[in-house]
Design an enzyme around this catalytic site. Structure first.
Site, mmCIF file in Angstrom:
data_model
loop_
_atom_site.group_PDB
_atom_site.id
_atom_site.type_symbol
_atom_site.label_atom_id
_atom_site.label_comp_id
_atom_site.label_asym_id
_atom_site.label_seq_id
_atom_site.Cartn_x
_atom_site.Cartn_y
_atom_site.Cartn_z
ATOM 1 N N THR A 186 28.455 41.173 40.521
ATOM 2 C CA THR A 186 29.655 42.008 40.503
ATOM 3 C C THR A 186 29.876 41.830 38.693
ATOM 4 O O THR A 186 29.379 40.984 37.926
ATOM 5 C CB THR A 186 31.026 41.237 40.846
ATOM 6 O OG1 THR A 186 31.247 40.040 40.172
ATOM 7 C CG2 THR A 186 30.812 41.092 42.377
ATOM 8 N N GLU A 331 31.506 42.803 47.122
ATOM 9 C CA GLU A 331 31.570 41.520 47.982
ATOM 10 C C GLU A 331 31.841 42.055 49.385
ATOM 11 O O GLU A 331 31.974 41.265 50.500
ATOM 12 C CB GLU A 331 33.126 40.837 47.558
ATOM 13 C CG GLU A 331 33.025 39.944 46.470
ATOM 14 C CD GLU A 331 33.314 40.782 44.976
ATOM 15 O OE1 GLU A 331 33.211 42.107 45.138
ATOM 16 O OE2 GLU A 331 33.445 39.999 44.065
ATOM 17 N N LYS A 439 55.069 41.785 37.767
ATOM 18 C CA LYS A 439 55.883 41.214 38.838
ATOM 19 C C LYS A 439 57.504 41.204 38.020
ATOM 20 O O LYS A 439 57.512 40.186 37.096
ATOM 21 C CB LYS A 439 55.488 39.787 39.333
ATOM 22 C CG LYS A 439 54.280 40.285 40.133
ATOM 23 C CD LYS A 439 53.410 39.036 40.671
ATOM 24 C CE LYS A 439 52.400 39.634 41.474
ATOM 25 N NZ LYS A 439 51.510 38.481 42.004
ATOM 26 N N TRP A 444 57.467 44.067 42.668
ATOM 27 C CA TRP A 444 56.371 44.583 42.149
ATOM 28 C C TRP A 444 56.246 46.055 41.463
ATOM 29 O O TRP A 444 56.692 46.798 42.315
ATOM 30 C CB TRP A 444 55.029 44.290 43.024
ATOM 31 C CG TRP A 444 54.629 43.053 43.510
ATOM 32 C CD1 TRP A 444 55.568 41.817 43.347
ATOM 33 C CD2 TRP A 444 53.558 42.447 43.983
ATOM 34 N NE1 TRP A 444 54.812 40.729 43.781
ATOM 35 C CE2 TRP A 444 53.617 41.080 44.465
ATOM 36 C CE3 TRP A 444 52.224 43.143 44.576
ATOM 37 C CZ2 TRP A 444 52.764 40.279 44.975
ATOM 38 C CZ3 TRP A 444 51.280 42.651 45.422
ATOM 39 C CH2 TRP A 444 51.515 41.110 45.391
#
Lengths: 542, 542
Positions: A186, A331, A439, A444
């Site tokens: 990655t 992934e 946050k 959020w």
């Protein structure tokens, strides 16, 4: 009591054998690094993949030894996909767009024994080969006569000389389907890259799932063009799924400009293409500028980042081509969701359908997902509530290669690092990256939403929203803005631009004007770098 | 080295959980035994399947205990599919068309602990229940108030009373994916029936493969009507594949006449249907007789026996519906091949396409096949040479339940008992049953070819070709003929009818006129019985 069905492991070698046996004369066409077109068949792929396997035996490679590639999408790369994994070694596709020192680090971490590279990447190899002690054999993916006289790389082999003398018979070994087959690192924005280590089982299951009608819908009547690179998450698995269904494969090589892609699509009757939005932007620029039509293309899968609504509309309205939004990760092999409408959506007005098409889609069988809050509690699937997106399934990572980063799972679920909503029909939409979401007072705020509004202002060239520490609300959003050359807009004007567009508590607390926003190698904004730059900044609201 | 992907076994419980979670409001519609229409959703299927699982726990059933069914295609049967297998028991679907003593034999051989039956089959159960000591619970698939007062069956339960008090929460157990999930007995023409014992793995892999675009092509925009019975090879896996892709399911119950099927298809927007030729003959009779059109049906898969060319042509030319020929066996879960054309066939003239469509098709990834001669040697794939058809793959039988019949495999291949050709493109065509082919002087003569020619004669009602012992040629073909009422044709006239239609050495040596040809319960000619009848027959050519 066990069932009494035959015990056949799911192996990548079965894919190429199937394609050769039942679709032996179906073509695989590649634009080569040299610019010309190479064409042969699935039967030829199998024969030459078996030569690769014999060649690896001849080099003394053991089971599970890693074979690296630095290569474009093309037929020799495809042969390595099947020859390396089929013979029980691990194919390690390396992203040539990384910095040479990153490539060297990755090659060393993977302990590659062999490195096969397109001649385009000779300069990279010349720069790193002395720093990669595990690599015993450097192989250039070209004919023997294309090898330069003095490259400075000891014992450099040409691919054709290497496999040329090998027999095209090879008894594929049969082993546990959980055996490692390939790996991909990655491009982590922080820390060292980490690798997903795929298995034969995960690869074959992913191929079945990705060819389904609601996913890529691949058949023996398709000619599939993977513009997504084979050096990153196996070109979304297309080399495997195309072999599984006997589709024709068309590879663009390094020529990914609009003109080259368009000409290849038309010449080869491409029906299906997969890529990222920037590639399609170039293609559409070419077709619009030259008033061209697509004669065979019926659908394209777009992933990598959110597809602009205008692009979906252009493909549909101007060209009659279906655009399918996809979402996945390294992934995840990579496919997690695809945005294919359900029967219940058939009679919706076009603009309602478009709202759904802008979502990343619903899971394929084999992938399960959920959204959770800060405490890991399940959140509602109402299309509005957003939370951390978690996934699980047989082609989703359990842990990284060599256990790097420890156990990434939370109660068996892989945290994607994305923030998303899920609606009542199971359609997921990414709203932010977890590390970027602000946050504020337990709520959020999506940094992407705040950025998109700023970007809609005529004076703004680029905008990045980040959270700043706040004693009462924990974090409050500010937006860093780069103005267009010659354009002007005041702080108050930009803040005023937000009114009526977001809830009051989501309004940014400040606008900060900057000359540039740092961008990483893959084109994404580096917000960590921006936060460092603004480390002495103080919120006006504190 | 093993890959590092998550370890999730392929389980049938995951299929129903997926359908409930991502396609919870998609309908499952059934015509009930009572004649009315029942409709609910995949979410309801899951809840009630979990009640079934709790109900089985309450009855004290252990893992792998067998639960029998004698039932039509309907929603309660579907709940049993998921509740029984999902909770780790084995679903044993019994063919109610068998003779009662055969059913009792099968139930005893399987050691069924529970038997669930539609009320249509109460007379069967009344006849056999005292002969089935392993069955501790007889459950009628109906409401409590539909249960007759005195059935003579001790402790008879109604399904709704049984599951009614059970909670709809149930934690599906997680176990080895090779665990047995369901079983089906073959209707062997000789000896006792033998059972294929499917596993969770084989079932889920078969579902992936069967939903592919070149197979059944199932998506969340489909409404699938399995006319093929759930009591035989799991209705070609449609209950599983429909759950996998979130398709609507439509069940005909016992009403399989043309009018009932047509009305159900139109009312429920059926896009895809699967069945045997005789069913479609009735359907087409109804639509032709009443000048009806299909408004939503786009394709139908036909298997069980070869589809008459005229039927394929009628579906295509008169109704615009694609007919896909399929081939499989109880021992193959059942799908082996589907006849979907390749890209190379797209521009063939219609009559050339039809020649391909008449073949049984090409293998799905997961199935491998070959044709062999008497010595087990591979034969040529030229579309002409025929030999014994062998298959292998992860949803193909390894051995029969309880090891009946010993090891059926030959070098890992399952001999299908069919004789077939395979062409260069991998399309297989059944030419005969292995036991019926006539072996004459080292050459094989297809009994079906000889029969089809006789059947084309205007005076012939039915024809059966069998081999008779011959001292020089081993066997020579004769044809037993039933003339149409009132029609006449001489032996010489019929033999002359063959001239120019087959090679000289394939000409039958004799015609024998008979009053009738013995037919078995499934509509197939019983050639063993015919051979017994003709045991004193002597070839005129000896």
């Amino acid at each position: 009591m066990l069932g009494l069905m035959q015990n056949h492991p799911l192996l990548i070698s079965s894919l190429i054998d199937f394609a050769a046996r039942y679709h032996g004369d179906t073509e695989v066409v590649s634009r080569r690094v040299e610019g010309d077109i190479h064409r042969y068949t699935w039967l030829d792929v199998q024969r030459r993949a078996k030569r690769v396997a014999n060649g690896l035996d001849a080099l003394g490679l053991q089971a599970s030894d890693r074979v690296g590639t630095l290569a474009w999408n093309g037929y020799r790369h495809l042969e390595l996909y099947f020859g390396v994994s089929g013979s029980g070694r691990v194919l390690h596709t390396v992203n040539p767009r990384l910095l040479p020192e990153q490539i060297a680090w990755i090659v060393n971490h993977a302990e590659d024994r062999v490195m096969c590279f397109d001649m385009s990447f000779l300069p990279i190899v010349q720069g790193i080969h002395t720093h990669c002690p595990s690599v015993k054999h450097w192989i250039a993916l070209c004919d023997e006569d294309k090898l330069p006289a003095d490259t400075g790389i000891p014992h450099l082999l040409s691919y054709e000389a290497w496999i040329g003398g090998q027999p095209d018979q090879y008894p594929w070994p049969v082993f546990d389907e959980n055996t490692a087959s390939s790996m991909c690192y990655t491009s982590g924005t922080t820390g060292h890259p980490k690798a997903a280590l795929y298995s034969h089982r995960s690869t074959v299951l992913h191929a079945y799932a990705s060819a389904l009608p609601d996913v890529m819908g691949l058949s023996a009547r398709d000619a599939a063009l993977p513009v997504v690179p084979m050096f990153h998450v196996n070109a979304w698995g297309l080399p495997y799924s195309a072999a599984m269904v006997g589709a024709k494969l068309v590879f663009p090589g390094p020529a990914m400009d609009g003109k080259s892609l368009y000409e290849l699509m038309e010449a080869e009757g491409v029906t299906f293409a997969a890529g990222v939005p920037t590639i399609w932007q170039m293609l559409l620029g070419h077709t619009a500028g030259n008033k061209l039509r697509f004669s065979t293309l019926t659908r394209t899968v777009i992933g990598g980042s959110a597809c602009p609504p205008a692009m979906i509309a252009t493909f549909r309205d101007d060209y009659g081509i279906d655009v399918l939004h996809a979402w996945g990760m390294t992934e995840m092999s990579p496919l997690g969701t695809l945005c294919t409408l359900k029967e219940k959506h058939r009679h919706l007005p076009e603009q309602e359908k478009m709202k759904i098409r802008l979502k990343q889609g619903r899971p394929i069988f084999g992938v399960d997902m959920k959204i959770v809050d800060d405490h890991g509690e399940d959140l509602q699937w109402d299309g509005k509530t957003y939370g951390d997106l978690y996934v699980k399934g047989p082609w989703i990572l359990d842990q990284y290669f060599k256990g790097e980063g420890g156990d990434p799972l939370v109660d068996g679920w892989f945290p994607t690092g994305d923030v998303a909503t899920i609606d009542a029909d199971g359609f997921m939409q990414i709203t932010d990256r977890s590390k970027d979401v602000i946050k504020s007072g337990g709520e959020w705020i999506s940094s992407i939403d705040i950025e998109n509004i700023a970007m809609a202002h005529p004076a703004v060239a680029m905008a990045a929203c980040i959270g700043m520490p706040h004693p009462k609300w924990d974090e409050r959003p500010i937006v860093a803005v780069v103005l267009k050359p010659g354009a002007a807009a005041s702080r108050d004007e930009l803040l005023g631009f937000y009114e009526g567009k977001v809830a009051k508590w989501q309004l940014p607390d400040d606008v900060v004007f900057v000359d540039a926003i740092p961008i990483g190698a893959t084109g994404k904004m580096l917000k960590t770098r921006l936060r460092e730059q603004l480390k002495d900044y103080k919120l006006p609201t504190v």
